[in-house]
Design an enzyme around this catalytic site. Structure first.
Site, PDB file in Angstrom:
ATOM      1  N   CYS A  80      -0.066   8.250  -5.604  1.00 40.63           N
ATOM      2  CA  CYS A  80       0.840   7.911  -4.532  1.00 40.63           C
ATOM      3  C   CYS A  80       1.774   9.335  -4.304  1.00 40.63           C
ATOM      4  O   CYS A  80       2.490   9.254  -5.387  1.00 40.63           O
ATOM      5  CB  CYS A  80       1.713   6.718  -4.942  1.00 40.63           C
ATOM      6  SG  CYS A  80       3.239   6.283  -3.751  1.00 40.63           S
ATOM      7  N   CYS A 232       3.214   7.345   4.267  1.00 38.66           N
ATOM      8  CA  CYS A 232       2.276   7.372   3.026  1.00 38.66           C
ATOM      9  C   CYS A 232       1.926   8.846   2.701  1.00 38.66           C
ATOM     10  O   CYS A 232       1.365   9.595   3.557  1.00 38.66           O
ATOM     11  CB  CYS A 232       0.942   6.497   3.452  1.00 38.66           C
ATOM     12  SG  CYS A 232      -0.153   6.825   1.923  1.00 38.66           S
TER      13      CYS A 232
HETATM   14  N1  LIG Z   1      -1.467   1.777  -0.977  1.00 35.31           N
HETATM   15  C1  LIG Z   1      -1.928   3.029  -1.558  1.00 35.31           C
HETATM   16  C2  LIG Z   1      -1.101   3.515  -2.887  1.00 35.31           C
HETATM   17  C3  LIG Z   1       0.325   4.037  -2.325  1.00 35.31           C
HETATM   18  C4  LIG Z   1       0.099   5.239  -1.460  1.00 35.31           C
HETATM   19  C5  LIG Z   1       1.542   5.795  -1.180  1.00 35.31           C
HETATM   20  N2  LIG Z   1       2.460   5.083  -0.405  1.00 35.31           N
HETATM   21  C6  LIG Z   1       1.684   7.505  -0.790  1.00 35.31           C
HETATM   22  O1  LIG Z   1       2.584   7.761  -0.631  1.00 35.31           O
HETATM   23  O2  LIG Z   1       0.650   8.172  -1.196  1.00 35.31           O
HETATM   24  C7  LIG Z   1      -3.312   2.867  -2.171  1.00 35.31           C
HETATM   25  O3  LIG Z   1      -3.683   1.654  -2.442  1.00 35.31           O
HETATM   26  O4  LIG Z   1      -4.243   3.757  -2.326  1.00 35.31           O
END
Ligand SMILES: N[C@@H](CCC[C@H](N)C(=O)O)C(=O)O
Length: 331
Positions: A80, A232
């Site tokens: 993340c 993200c």
């Molecule tokens: N939901 C993603 C993990 C989280 C990613 C995050 N919010 C970021 O900032 O990179 C997954 O399941 O891969």
């Protein structure tokens, strides 16, 4: 008593739980139930969050801490990017460090303090790697391709071109028009590919990128295990690299790329060492609340106790001032 933090990177919001301060760290089963309850948008704490970032003792030599990422639905992600910036700040302040490594599921990643983005908006730079393109790394199946790089894939969505990158969590990327960015396709694809489907058996984070100019883009993400998020970090990093590889006239390596998102703006810098790509992600690491609670309340997931002793910082206001200073993009 134990302290939890509510934090965000580009308004991608998390709770940080430092298990090293607990007498009995939460088991994996407890972490899942704790995460699902505290992050719930209706009944959770402080309006919920996109996940919980768990800080543990390091697992590999040369690192200072380990970060685990539990998505809001209780699934675990390998990485993340926005979360790593906030964990980097937490560990930096806890251990009085400015440049160190944090273990994640698949790699030990360099993190370092960066100059503030704006007054009262602390920032960190984090390494995003390893980067892989092959079908088995994401994984995806039944699409008739070993890699997707600006590839038409009618099984996914007619008329859109897709790239697929694991950084190392899986990302599907399409560069789209403004109409497509705001249309129904992102939610439809994100929902379909994160339910039982023949293509992405582990689900996938789906990113729509809209090119704004040279080294300038907007990214909107539907996240696996969460749904729409404000931003993200791994998605913006993967989309920046996909941009340089598929639209080389619009992005350069080794120079900052401004990546706007619904929660603000970050910078990415693309690097290529021999045949390996890696990305630097630079952005805010904002702490909005501190929650003080008895360790037993964490094990019992007693939300009433978690709500009793919450102190708000003034960093949300400073971050909003930073967002207000960004150019208006009419997106
Ligand atoms: N939901 C993603 C993990 C989280 C990613 C995050 N919010 C970021 O900032 O990179 C997954 O399941 O891969």
């Amino acid at each position: 008593m134990v302290q939890l933090l509510r934090v965000h990177g580009s308004q991608n919001a998390f709770f940080i739980l430092d298990q090293t301060q607990l007498i009995n760290p939460l088991t994996d089963k407890e972490l899942v139930s704790f995460t699902k309850k505290i992050t719930d948008a209706q009944n959770g704490v402080l309006g919920g969050a996109d996940g919980v970032l768990v800080v543990n003792h390091p697992t590999r030599p040369g690192s200072t801490a380990q970060m685990r990422v539990i998505n809001a639905d209780g699934s675990e992600a390998s990485m993340c990017g926005n979360g790593l910036r906030t964990v980097a700040r937490y560990v930096a302040e806890r251990d009085n460090l400015t440049d160190f490594k944090v273990d994640t599921m698949n790699a030990s990643l360099r993190v370092r303090q960066h100059e503030d983005l704006a007054p009262g908006v602390p920032a960190f730079a984090v390494e995003i790697s390893p980067v892989k393109f092959d079908r088995t790394a994401l994984p995806f199946d039944n699409l008739g391709h070993e890699r997707l790089l600006d590839t038409l894939v009618p099984e996914l969505y007619p008329s859109l071109r897709f790239s697929a990158l694991a950084v190392p969590n899986p990302h599907l990327i399409s560069f789209v028009s403004m109409e497509e960015l705001n249309g129904p396709a992102l939610e439809e694809l994100g929902t379909r590919l994160n339910s039982d489907n023949p293509y992405f058996s582990d689900g996938v984070n789906v990113n729509f990128g809209h090119i704004l100019g040279h080294n300038k883009l907007f990214v909107k993400t539907f996240e696996r295990g969460v749904g729409f998020t404000n931003a993200c970090g791994t998605g913006m990093s993967a989309t920046s690299l996909a941009l340089a590889l598929t639209h080389p006239d619009t992005a350069s390596f080794n120079k900052p790329i401004s990546v706007y998102n619904p929660g603000g703006m970050v910078k990415t810098i693309l690097h290529r060492d021999n045949y390996n790509y890696w990305i630097e992600l630079i952005g805010n690491a904002t702490f909005t609340h501190t929650l003080t609670v008895d360790e037993a309340a964490l094990h019992a997931v007693n939300l009433a106790d978690l709500r009793k002793n919450i102190v708000e910082s003034n960093e949300s206001q400073a971050y909003q001032t930073f967002v207000d200073s960004l150019p208006s993009l009419s997106i």
